[in-house]
Design an enzyme around this catalytic site. Structure first.
Site, PDB file in Angstrom:
ATOM      1  CE  LYS A  57      -4.323  -1.806   0.836  1.00  0.00           C
ATOM      2  NZ  LYS A  57      -5.403  -2.024   1.789  1.00  0.00           N
ATOM      3  CE  LYS A  90      -9.276  -9.854  -4.769  1.00  0.00           C
ATOM      4  NZ  LYS A  90      -8.926  -9.687  -3.360  1.00  0.00           N
ATOM      5  CE  LYS A 126     -17.590   1.443  -5.616  1.00  0.00           C
ATOM      6  NZ  LYS A 126     -17.461   2.415  -4.535  1.00  0.00           N
TER       7      LYS A 126
END
Ligand code: TRP
Length: 333
Positions: A109, A195, A198
């Site tokens: 991240k 996967k 969104k």
């Protein structure tokens, strides 16, 4: 009854990947365990975010969880229980700095979604797993239902608990275990190499509150064969449709169509219709519940404030004991 805790970040929408992969499990576990589930808005601040959206998404996630069957009395909003942050601070002092810098999620991240355009990476991103440890240990949870990607965070949680227990000279914290349940991995119907998510764009996910025509359209255009599947084998796309069909509870249809596949007689249109029907059964139910909730928002928000306040008492009890054990001043004003 054994205690279960899990938390979810407030990401506005809920799609079938989230539902089959985690949330359905939350709902089912409520039968056999003493469960609490949190919407973790403090965690959502660790990466660049918009404050107005954060608050909206937090309520939206609450409404969504309620609509799919999580009980109001088991739900809390993390920032309504500030003891999570307080215990998180204390745990910072029981957590190895080096171990935090080596966490896979931090490494990922801090070079992607956790970094803002001007290169800023918050210290909160580094401390993310410490707050997660506080979420878990504050309720002395026995089990934490999460995916495999969270195993490293659970390990760190146990390390913190062990270090604390060792310093205070007693087994104060229970060492929590991951609760893995067989959950289907749902892929994007538009690109079954990814996967369902969104962030990949509108066609890569199906909301659990989707309208019928959108579901039909997305399933109708689902990729069934990228042209590279060897004769007699099942392509990732078709496999994904079977996974969704089974997960949606249409076991008979699933078995019949699987037999067709085995006999080389499967018509994709039949499989797709069955999948769309399966999802519709769920979305119909969820949408009905969601409209009820939306039309009664104020009352629902009050219920969640009350449940957070009730759950907070458990958190306060732990923090009081921890402060005593850790040598902090503990006066009731
Ligand atoms: N890190 C978890 C995730 O991204 C969310 C989370 C925060 C969590 N605190 C938790 C999960 C405590 C389980 C227990 O999915």
């Amino acid at each position: 009854m054994k205690k279960v805790l899990s938390c979810i970040q407030p990401t506005g929408n809920m799609h079938f990947g989230n539902y089959f992969g985690a949330v359905k499990n939350y709902v089912d576990l409520q039968k056999d365990y003493n469960c609490v589930y949190g919407v973790v808005d403090y965690h959502a601040m660790t990466a660049p975010y918009n404050p107005v959206k954060l608050r909206q998404n937090t309520w939206e996630m609450i409404f969504n969880l309620l609509a799919v069957g999580v009980k109001a009395e088991n739900l809390f909003i993390q920032s309504l229980i500030p003891e999570h942050a307080e215990l998180g601070w204390i745990f910072n002092c029981y957590c190895s700095y080096g171990q935090l810098t080596r966490m896979t999620q931090f490494k990922d991240k801090s070079s992607t979604t956790g970094k803002s355009d001007d290169g800023f990476i918050s210290a909160g991103l580094l401390g993310y797993p410490v707050l997660q440890a506080a979420d878990i240990l504050i309720y002395k949870a026995d089990f934490v239902p999460v995916g495999k990607d969270q195993e490293q965070h659970l390990e760190l949680t146990r390390n913190i608990a062990e270090r604390f227990n060792k310093q205070v000279g007693k087994d104060y914290f229970v060492l929590p275990e991951t609760l893995y349940t067989e959950t289907p991995k749902v892929l994007s119907t538009a690109d079954p190499s990814k996967k369902m998510s969104k962030s990949a764009g509108d066609k890569h996910y199906i909301s659990v509150f989707e309208k019928e025509e959108v579901i039909r359209k997305k399933i109708k255009s689902a990729v069934t064969d990228a042209g590279d599947t060897p004769e007699g084998e099942m392509s990732a796309g078709v496999n994904n449709l079977f996974t969704i069909l089974k997960a949606s509870g249409k076991i008979e249809a699933h078995n019949a169509l699987m037999e067709d596949f085995n006999n080389n007689a499967l018509k994709y249109v039949d499989l797709k219709n069955a999948v769309a029907d399966g999802l519709m059964t769920l979305t119909d139910k969820f949408n009905a519940k969601k409209s009820e909730i939306i039309s009664d928002k104020k009352n629902i928000k009050n219920q969640i404030k009350a449940s957070s306040n009730e759950i907070r008492k458990r958190a306060q009890e732990t923090v009081k004991e921890v402060k005593d054990l850790a040598g902090l001043i503990n006066i009731k004003f």
